[in-house]
Design a protein around this motif. Sequence first.
Motif, PDB file in Angstrom:
ATOM      1  N   LEU A 131       1.002  -1.285  -0.090  1.00  0.00           N
ATOM      2  CA  LEU A 131       0.133   0.102   0.011  1.00  0.00           C
ATOM      3  C   LEU A 131       0.654   1.255  -0.104  1.00  0.00           C
ATOM      4  N   GLY A 132       1.764   1.232   0.867  1.00  0.00           N
ATOM      5  CA  GLY A 132       2.881   2.342   0.889  1.00  0.00           C
ATOM      6  C   GLY A 132       3.573   2.663  -0.598  1.00  0.00           C
ATOM      7  N   TYR A 133       3.807   1.527  -0.863  1.00  0.00           N
ATOM      8  CA  TYR A 133       4.764   1.379  -2.391  1.00  0.00           C
ATOM      9  C   TYR A 133       3.680   2.353  -3.374  1.00  0.00           C
ATOM     10  N   PHE A 134       2.284   1.757  -3.550  1.00  0.00           N
ATOM     11  CA  PHE A 134       1.570   2.378  -4.498  1.00  0.00           C
ATOM     12  C   PHE A 134       1.019   4.016  -4.260  1.00  0.00           C
ATOM     13  N   GLN A 135       1.086   4.208  -2.924  1.00  0.00           N
ATOM     14  CA  GLN A 135       0.762   5.543  -2.500  1.00  0.00           C
ATOM     15  C   GLN A 135       1.929   6.370  -3.029  1.00  0.00           C
ATOM     16  N   GLY A 136       3.186   5.856  -2.985  1.00  0.00           N
ATOM     17  CA  GLY A 136       4.413   6.862  -3.688  1.00  0.00           C
ATOM     18  C   GLY A 136       4.254   6.910  -4.905  1.00  0.00           C
ATOM     19  N   GLN A 137       3.835   5.912  -5.714  1.00  0.00           N
ATOM     20  CA  GLN A 137       3.689   5.828  -7.111  1.00  0.00           C
ATOM     21  C   GLN A 137       2.661   6.795  -7.566  1.00  0.00           C
ATOM     22  N   VAL A 138       1.749   6.891  -6.836  1.00  0.00           N
ATOM     23  CA  VAL A 138       0.469   7.916  -7.132  1.00  0.00           C
ATOM     24  C   VAL A 138       1.094   9.477  -7.074  1.00  0.00           C
ATOM     25  N   ARG A 139       1.839   9.674  -5.677  1.00  0.00           N
ATOM     26  CA  ARG A 139       2.247  10.727  -5.658  1.00  0.00           C
ATOM     27  C   ARG A 139       3.246  11.248  -6.956  1.00  0.00           C
ATOM     28  N   LEU A 140       4.099  10.308  -7.162  1.00  0.00           N
ATOM     29  CA  LEU A 140       5.073  10.357  -8.282  1.00  0.00           C
ATOM     30  C   LEU A 140       4.417  10.804  -9.825  1.00  0.00           C
ATOM     31  N   ALA A 141       3.297   9.911  -9.989  1.00  0.00           N
ATOM     32  CA  ALA A 141       2.514  10.095 -11.086  1.00  0.00           C
ATOM     33  C   ALA A 141       1.738  11.699 -10.892  1.00  0.00           C
ATOM     34  N   GLU A 142       1.209  11.926  -9.979  1.00  0.00           N
ATOM     35  CA  GLU A 142       0.507  13.349  -9.894  1.00  0.00           C
ATOM     36  C   GLU A 142       1.495  14.339  -9.947  1.00  0.00           C
ATOM     37  N   ASN A 143       2.657  14.323  -9.590  1.00  0.00           N
ATOM     38  CA  ASN A 143       3.595  15.268  -9.583  1.00  0.00           C
ATOM     39  C   ASN A 143       4.257  15.607 -11.018  1.00  0.00           C
ATOM     40  N   LYS A 144       4.554  14.326 -11.645  1.00  0.00           N
ATOM     41  CA  LYS A 144       4.849  14.432 -13.248  1.00  0.00           C
ATOM     42  C   LYS A 144       3.696  15.060 -13.992  1.00  0.00           C
ATOM     43  N   LEU A 145       2.353  14.593 -13.672  1.00  0.00           N
ATOM     44  CA  LEU A 145       1.238  15.253 -14.496  1.00  0.00           C
ATOM     45  C   LEU A 145       1.145  16.552 -14.176  1.00  0.00           C
ATOM     46  N   ALA A 146       1.572  17.111 -13.015  1.00  0.00           N
ATOM     47  CA  ALA A 146       1.557  18.746 -12.500  1.00  0.00           C
ATOM     48  C   ALA A 146       2.664  19.215 -13.116  1.00  0.00           C
ATOM     49  N   ASP A 147       3.778  18.662 -13.248  1.00  0.00           N
ATOM     50  CA  ASP A 147       4.757  19.189 -13.979  1.00  0.00           C
ATOM     51  C   ASP A 147       4.720  19.315 -15.735  1.00  0.00           C
ATOM     52  N   LEU A 148       3.933  18.309 -16.105  1.00  0.00           N
ATOM     53  CA  LEU A 148       3.799  18.511 -17.505  1.00  0.00           C
ATOM     54  C   LEU A 148       2.668  19.614 -17.869  1.00  0.00           C
ATOM     55  N   ASP A 149       1.538  19.690 -16.995  1.00  0.00           N
ATOM     56  CA  ASP A 149       0.385  20.800 -17.079  1.00  0.00           C
ATOM     57  C   ASP A 149       1.341  22.067 -17.003  1.00  0.00           C
TER      58      ASP A 149
END
Length: 150
Positions: A27-45
């Motif tokens: 669960l902790g691993y996937f929480q981290g993966q979601v945060r990374l994906a959200e950050n990448k999306l925010a960077d691209l936006d």
Amino acid sequence: MAQSRAARLAPVVDMAEKAEKTAAQRLGYFQGQVRLAENKLADLDGFRLEYLERWVERGREGVSGQWLLGYQGFLAQLGTAIDQQRQSLAWHQNNLDKARDGWQQAYARVEGLRKLVQRYIDEARQLEDKREQKLLDELSQRLPRESPYR
């Protein structure tokens, strides 16, 4: 007897606790993966917004057709990257949801087993208390009774 039932469950509880710990780590691993994906999306936006602002500034100065085609091509590629990142984020969120469900099930199993073990321990304690009380009652009946009027 009930105490031995609790002792027999100890390995099962240990296995369930290990499974719950593994599920929590997942669960902790996937929480981290979601945060990374959200950050990448925010960077691209943010990058797209910055590029659009540049387009407005450059457009005031006048641009060539070749520059405009290149710019539109780059924005299209950036849009594709943003769409792909959104899909990636959705995939990671789905994995997170599954991991959360798995952890909740593992946690519920551990808690259920712990309650069962505690119930067995409580039952054993009650049986032992009853045995002691019965023994004390028997001993008190065997003692010679002294009359207060002697």
